[in-house]
Design an enzyme around this catalytic site. Structure first.
Site, PDB file in Angstrom:
ATOM      1  CG  HIS A   1      12.082  -5.282   3.392  1.00  0.00           C
ATOM      2  ND1 HIS A   1      11.094  -6.038   2.860  1.00  0.00           N
ATOM      3  CD2 HIS A   1      12.736  -6.062   4.250  1.00  0.00           C
ATOM      4  CE1 HIS A   1      11.165  -7.247   3.376  1.00  0.00           C
ATOM      5  NE2 HIS A   1      12.141  -7.280   4.222  1.00  0.00           N
TER       6      HIS A   1
ATOM      7  CE  LYS B   1      -0.838 -11.057  -1.443  1.00  0.00           C
ATOM      8  NZ  LYS B   1      -1.441  -9.874  -0.930  1.00  0.00           N
TER       9      LYS B   1
ATOM     10  CG  ASP C   1      -6.806  -6.232   3.112  1.00  0.00           C
ATOM     11  OD1 ASP C   1      -6.855  -6.883   2.056  1.00  0.00           O
ATOM     12  OD2 ASP C   1      -5.762  -5.684   3.529  1.00  0.00           O
TER      13      ASP C   1
ATOM     14  CE1 TYR D   1      -9.265   1.865 -22.992  1.00  0.00           C
ATOM     15  CE2 TYR D   1     -11.450   2.572 -22.262  1.00  0.00           C
ATOM     16  CZ  TYR D   1     -10.067   2.689 -22.209  1.00  0.00           C
ATOM     17  OH  TYR D   1      -9.493   3.610 -21.385  1.00  0.00           O
TER      18      TYR D   1
ATOM     19  CG  PHE E   1      -0.553  -5.933   3.778  1.00  0.00           C
ATOM     20  CD1 PHE E   1       0.292  -6.925   4.237  1.00  0.00           C
ATOM     21  CD2 PHE E   1      -0.367  -5.442   2.497  1.00  0.00           C
ATOM     22  CE1 PHE E   1       1.305  -7.412   3.424  1.00  0.00           C
ATOM     23  CE2 PHE E   1       0.645  -5.930   1.684  1.00  0.00           C
ATOM     24  CZ  PHE E   1       1.480  -6.915   2.147  1.00  0.00           C
ATOM     25  CG  ASP E   2       3.712  -3.870   3.934  1.00  0.00           C
ATOM     26  OD1 ASP E   2       2.837  -4.204   3.105  1.00  0.00           O
ATOM     27  OD2 ASP E   2       4.832  -4.393   3.979  1.00  0.00           O
TER      28      ASP E   2
ATOM     29  CB  ALA F   1      -5.239 -10.833   0.575  1.00  0.00           C
TER      30      ALA F   1
HETATM   31  C1  LIG Z   1      -0.953  -8.489  -0.585  1.00  0.00           C
HETATM   32  C2  LIG Z   1      -1.872  -7.757   0.283  1.00  0.00           C
HETATM   33  C3  LIG Z   1      -2.311  -6.465  -0.028  1.00  0.00           C
HETATM   34  C4  LIG Z   1      -1.783  -5.692  -1.221  1.00  0.00           C
HETATM   35  O1  LIG Z   1      -2.073  -6.321  -2.388  1.00  0.00           O
HETATM   36  P1  LIG Z   1      -1.110  -6.283  -3.684  1.00  0.00           P
HETATM   37  O2  LIG Z   1      -1.836  -7.156  -4.644  1.00  0.00           O
HETATM   38  O3  LIG Z   1       0.214  -6.800  -3.278  1.00  0.00           O
HETATM   39  O4  LIG Z   1      -1.045  -4.858  -4.135  1.00  0.00           O
HETATM   40  C5  LIG Z   1      -3.212  -5.872   0.832  1.00  0.00           C
HETATM   41  N1  LIG Z   1      -3.642  -6.483   1.932  1.00  0.00           N
HETATM   42  C6  LIG Z   1      -3.233  -7.718   2.263  1.00  0.00           C
HETATM   43  C7  LIG Z   1      -3.746  -8.366   3.501  1.00  0.00           C
HETATM   44  C8  LIG Z   1      -2.333  -8.391   1.462  1.00  0.00           C
HETATM   45  O5  LIG Z   1      -1.897  -9.607   1.822  1.00  0.00           O
END
Ligand SMILES: *Cc1c(COP(=O)(O)O)cnc(C)c1O
Length: 462
Positions: free
Chosen positions: A451, A261, A218, A75, A127-128, A220
């Site tokens: 969406h 990603k 960010d 844990y 990103f959204d 990813a």
């Molecule tokens: C996918 C993504 C996120 C969000 O990540 P999740 O793992 O889907 O929660 C944030 N920023 C970027 C650029 C992304 O491609």
């Protein structure tokens, strides 16, 4: 391997396979009707080639599966956590590391600390989920992409860059005290998976330093971004990706990653930063919503697989193949006369439905109609990035999105070149019949997240 060969091969062999979902035309027609023309509602076993997203859909390596068995499920203080902490520190040079179950959890935790009413976040493009989490904290999210990012037909090496002049103007206009951070998204997912140049990142860091605003990344798709820098930016061609990545992180005060990603895992992410006070506050929010600080809502085995993936993604044979496979798809579609967003990004090719279906107005959801036709034709699942995703519907008033795109996102290490050849054939066939594609009509949609939940039907022509 020595350079010089024309053919770039998949740099792996296949140990475990999964059958594809073959269907008949009749089955696909029924599946699409049952799904109300929303591809999110199609069962995955009725999809032949699934390009809905590159998120969490990667094939893990034999090493990652082996790491799954090594996972320490304690844990608190699991060995797998320390392994991840070491890996992320080596990669980023950042001090504090917090695992989270995926990228948006890092965003929620970070902006609950760094956001808030009256605050502003400036970015090349949020990103959204990033935007949603900034806004949920009460702060405002402002996108400052370079103008050419919105010109889909024009090629450009670094269309993911931030507009430096607009950034400085905003900082002066708002006053640096109101800006809680600058966020650079690598690569710029919302605008075509386009990379950010090192020069732009360096200049952004100088501005951030001058105004004493933290710079967060960010990340990813940081490795894909690093490969584009190696290939396209003067002075980087002979630098190892590992060094390029080190330079990228040298400009950052913090970062977060959706490891679904570039870290090849099916679930996972992390937040890393230098500010001790922010991290202490973030840890409290994490415990409240995600889990204890050394697992962050994940199992120990997920942490292990993430560590391995973060190292594997720096393999230059992999990155060369990865970016080449997307370019290859782009080349094939361009040759077939299909309008795409130029240049192809790091993780996807985007079809431009505005140019392909000029007979369908935004009210008829051209990109969604195109995505449905790709499914009907050959079971290819893609995703609409247009008025269904970004359009606003207020009563009788319809405000279209500024683009009507279909994204073909390519999962990592999953499909082979013959799958891509098949895909090119399918899209070319659909493009030839573009004139016969009919508009869709929105039957119902929830006001938020339309969406995912929208129901549509083919427009009945009078
Ligand atoms: C996918 C993504 C996120 C969000 O990540 P999740 O793992 O889907 O929660 C944030 N920023 C970027 C650029 C992304 O491609």
């Amino acid at each position: 391997m020595e350079a010089g060969w024309k053919t770039i091969i998949e740099p792996f062999k296949i140990k475990s396979v999964e059958p594809l979902g073959f269907t008949t035309r009749g089955e696909r027609e029924k599946a699409l009707r049952d799904a109300d023309y929303n591809l999110f509602s199609i069962p995955a076993d009725k999809v032949l080639i699934d390009l809905l997203t590159d998120s969490g859909t990667s094939a893990m390596s034999a090493e990652q599966w082996a790491a799954i068995m090594r996972g320490d499920e304690s844990y608190a203080g699991a060995r797998s956590f320390y392994e991840l902490e070491r890996t992320v520190r080596d990669l980023t040079g950042l001090r504090y590391v917090m695992p989270v179950h995926q990228g948006r959890a890092a965003e929620r935790v970070l902006f609950s600390v760094a956001g808030g009413k009256g605050k502003v976040v400036l970015s090349n493009s949020h990103f959204d989920t990033t935007r949603a989490n900034v806004e949920a904290s009460g702060a405002e999210a402002i996108d400052l992409p370079v103008p050419e990012a919105l010109d889909f037909a024009s090629p450009g090496d670094f269309k993911g860059d931030i507009d430096l002049r607009a950034l400085e103007e905003k900082l002066r206009e708002l006053g640096a005290a109101r800006v809680s951070m600058i966020v650079m998204t690598l690569t710029n997912n919302s605008l075509g998976g386009q990379p950010v140049s090192m020069a732009n990142l360096r200049a952004t860091a100088e501005i951030a330093k001058h105004y004493r605003v933290p710079l967060f990344l960010d990340i990813a798709r940081f490795a894909e971004n690093a490969w584009f820098i190696k290939r396209r930016e003067a002075g980087y061609a002979t630098r190892p990706v590992r060094e390029i990545v080190r330079e990228i992180f040298s400009y950052a005060d913090g970062c977060w990653m959706s490891a679904k990603k570039d870290a090849f895992v099916n679930i996972g992410g992390f937040l890393a930063l230098n500010d001790e006070k922010w991290m202490n506050e973030a840890r409290e929010t994490l415990i409240l919503g995600e889990g204890f600080t050394t697992y962050g809502g994940l199992a120990g085995r997920d942490l292990e697989a993430m560590s391995v993936g973060l190292r594997e993604v720096l393999d230059e044979h992999y990155l060369e193949y990865r970016i080449r496979s997307i370019e290859y798809l782009g080349d094939g579609l361009r040759k077939a006369g299909v309008p795409i967003v130029e240049p192809p990004g790091g993780h996807a090719v985007y079809l431009d439905a505005t140019r392909l279906l000029p007979h369908i107005k935004p009210e008829g959801y051209p990109a969604q109609a195109l995505a449905c036709e790709l499914y009907l034709t050959a079971g290819v699942r893609s995703v609409e990035i247009g008025s269904l995703m970004f359009g606003r519907r207020a009563g009788e008033v319809f405000i279209p999105a500024r683009m009507e795109l279909v994204r073909l996102a390519i999962p990592r290490r999953v499909y082979t070149q013959s799958h891509v050849d098949f895909l090119i054939e399918v899209v070319a066939d659909v493009a030839k019949r573009a004139k016969t594609i009919r508009p869709l009509r929105l039957v119902s949609a929830s006001p938020r997240l339309a969406h995912f939940t929208a129901k549509l039907a083919p427009e009945v022509l009078a």
